[in-house]
Design an enzyme around this catalytic site. Structure first.
Site, short mmCIF file in Angstrom:
data_model
loop_
_atom_site.label_atom_id
_atom_site.label_comp_id
_atom_site.label_asym_id
_atom_site.label_seq_id
_atom_site.Cartn_x
_atom_site.Cartn_y
_atom_site.Cartn_z
N CYS A 58 13.32 10.48 7.36
CA CYS A 58 13.31 9.92 8.71
C CYS A 58 14.66 10.07 9.40
O CYS A 58 14.73 10.32 10.61
CB CYS A 58 12.93 8.44 8.68
SG CYS A 58 11.29 8.10 8.02
N LYS A 67 0.85 -1.20 0.00
CA LYS A 67 0.00 0.00 0.00
C LYS A 67 0.88 1.25 0.00
O LYS A 67 1.56 1.53 0.98
CB LYS A 67 -0.92 0.04 1.22
CG LYS A 67 -2.00 1.14 1.09
CD LYS A 67 -2.58 1.58 2.40
CE LYS A 67 -1.80 2.68 3.06
NZ LYS A 67 -1.85 3.99 2.34
N GLU A 86 9.98 15.29 16.11
CA GLU A 86 10.34 15.20 14.69
C GLU A 86 9.47 16.19 13.91
O GLU A 86 8.24 16.07 13.88
CB GLU A 86 10.11 13.79 14.17
CG GLU A 86 10.55 13.62 12.72
CD GLU A 86 10.33 12.21 12.20
OE1 GLU A 86 11.18 11.72 11.45
OE2 GLU A 86 9.28 11.62 12.54
N GLU A 139 10.30 0.85 10.52
CA GLU A 139 11.28 1.93 10.37
C GLU A 139 10.50 3.21 10.55
O GLU A 139 9.70 3.60 9.69
CB GLU A 139 11.96 1.85 9.00
CG GLU A 139 13.22 2.71 8.92
CD GLU A 139 12.96 4.07 8.32
OE1 GLU A 139 12.81 5.03 9.13
OE2 GLU A 139 12.89 4.19 7.11
#
Length: 476
Positions: free
Chosen positions: A290, A182, A387, A256
């Protein structure tokens, strides 16, 4: 007298985007069971690129059944035969790389020089690399005759759509698994073009299935009882929810997740080289990475010199049309992500950090955020902890290596870090103390398919890439 830049746009004519796309199930494009669709837009212009079928739970079930049916024959193929398909896919990706680079830039918003020079070469390299492993699994260190798991459910993010697809699909196919993937709802097009590449390569039906959709489709895929392996790249919050879903089942899981990487610059580092590494670390792909080096830890004695050079370098970055080969900073991927970046930057100011951006004219349409750095940042500031996932750099200082390590590790994340110094002994000593899955030395954001990638703590678990990336798809 300085020369002015002349526009150097890449032509859109090399890519033919259809008005609508279906789901890719069992080797065919098909409508969603409930007929739902959604639009994908170009972040730089807000132009609607195409209308895409939206997968639901029924479509997930169809795709998983197709993958299960294909698994029997695919897993029984000799590794050398599977390798032929992977090699073929890699070569087709190379042949169509210009087309795919333009497509990725249109759908994602990142500069064409990044998709052309970084993303697409790495996509092909991952398929070439894992093609080489397909007939050597007995020698990968996981015992004799390691077996595939079955059906892999894979959910990928929008920041590197095609590259994350390659990271997931290449090792899965090499080890004999079949895939239901997906893509993110804001960047479905390159995955759908990859479905066409699978057909072009003659990949057997059902081995790869592509389901564009929203979070509900991803949740249905993760929870499906006939999925044997789940691989997810994305936010920590969603990763935690996935971990809760698969807890107590026999599904293998790779996560991750987010990061808040520290880029540590010591006083003996070559300043100009370090500045380039800092810029690459946080402004590559608009900071939507990331493993971005979103925290700059600079030794106190060179803070002023480094910041002066960094501001001078940021003033030369060019923000604008992502299809222009001169562009350094492209568009933010979505209005939602732009709102998050904006809110966190405003919070940084409200908490007392000093904000600076170069003079930068933002386009009137699309989603844009000027490259930004914050000084006078402490570890208590939100911008030093959360983040941001945007082109925002928080600058902190340190006096000793121990203090640098303590500040670098003072985060709930543990995905990446960078070290800048001329002393090899210091690199080794500091790297061994950093709790980060990847530590770069005198460079940043360098990737290679032979090297494992992954994190600690809330950055997830498991490794992708390299020999290590095979283990997640083998019954060992």
């Amino acid at each position: 007298m300085a020369f002015e830049y002349a526009p150097a746009p890449e032509s859109r004519a090399v890519v033919d985007i259809a008005p609508s796309y279906g789901l890719f199930i069992d080797g065919e494009f098909t409508e969603a069971a409930d007929g739902k669709v959604f639009k994908t837009v170009s972040p730089s212009t807000e132009e609607v690129l195409s209308e895409v079928a939206r997968a639901g739970a029924e479509d997930v079930d169809r795709a998983v059944r197709a993958a299960r049916k294909a698994f029997e024959k695919w897993s029984a193929l000799p590794g050398a035969e599977r390798a032929k398909y992977l090699f073929r896919i890699a070569r087709i990706v190379q042949e169509r790389s210009r087309e795919l680079a333009v497509l990725e830039t249109l759908d994602n918003g990142k500069p064409i020089r990044e998709t052309r020079d970084a993303d697409l070469p790495l996509v092909a390299a991952h398929f070439f690399y894992y093609a080489g492993w397909a007939d050597k699994l007995d020698h990968a260190g996981f015992g004799a005759n390691p077996r595939p798991l079955g059906v892999a459910g894979q959910v990928i993010p929008w920041n590197f759509p095609l590259l994350m697809l390659a990271w997931k699909i290449a090792p899965a196919l090499a080890t004999g698994n079949t895939v239901v993937l997906k893509p993110a709802e804001t960047t479905p097009l390159s995955a759908l073009f990859f479905a066409d590449i699978c057909r072009q390569a003659g990949l057997p039906k059902g081995v790869v299935n592509i389901l564009p959709g929203y979070g509900d489709a991803g949740a249905a895929l993760v929870a499906h009882p006939d999925v044997n392996k789940v691989a997810f790249t994305g936010s920590t919050a969603v990763g935690k929810e996935i971990a809760r879903t698969v807890a107590g089942t026999e599904k293998k899981l790779t996560l991750e997740l987010g990061g808040k990487g520290a880029n540590i610059v010591f006083d003996d580092a070559p300043v100009d080289q370090a500045v380039e590494g800092v810029v690459t670390g946080i402004f590559f792909n608009q900071g939507q990475v990331c493993c971005a080096g979103s925290r700059l830890l600079v030794q106190e004695s060179i803070q002023d010199e480094l910041l002066e050079a960094l501001k001078r370098r940021l003033s030369t970055l060019r923000l604008g049309d992502p299809l222009d080969k001169n562009t350094d900073i492209g568009a933010i991927n979505s209005a939602e992500q732009l709102a998050r970046i904006t809110a966190l930057a405003e919070r940084g100011e409200a908490e007392g950090a000093e904000r600076w951006s170069p003079a930068c004219e933002l386009p009137s349409s699309g989603y844009w955020f000027a490259p930004t750095l914050f000084t006078n940042v402490t570890q208590a500031h939100t911008i030093a902890r959360d983040e941001i996932f945007g082109p925002v750099l928080s600058v902190l200082t340190f006096r000793t290596p121990d203090e640098a390590v303590a500040k670098a590790n003072n985060t709930q994340y543990g995905l990446s870090a960078g070290i800048w110094t001329e002393k090899g002994s210091r690199i080794l000593a500091v790297a061994n103390k950093l709790r980060a899955g990847v530590v770069w030395s005198n460079t940043f954001n360098k990737f290679d398919p032979t090297s494992p990638f992954g994190g600690y703590k809330e950055s997830g678990f498991g490794r992708e890439g390299g020999r290590h990336g095979l283990e997640a798809y083998l019954d060992v």
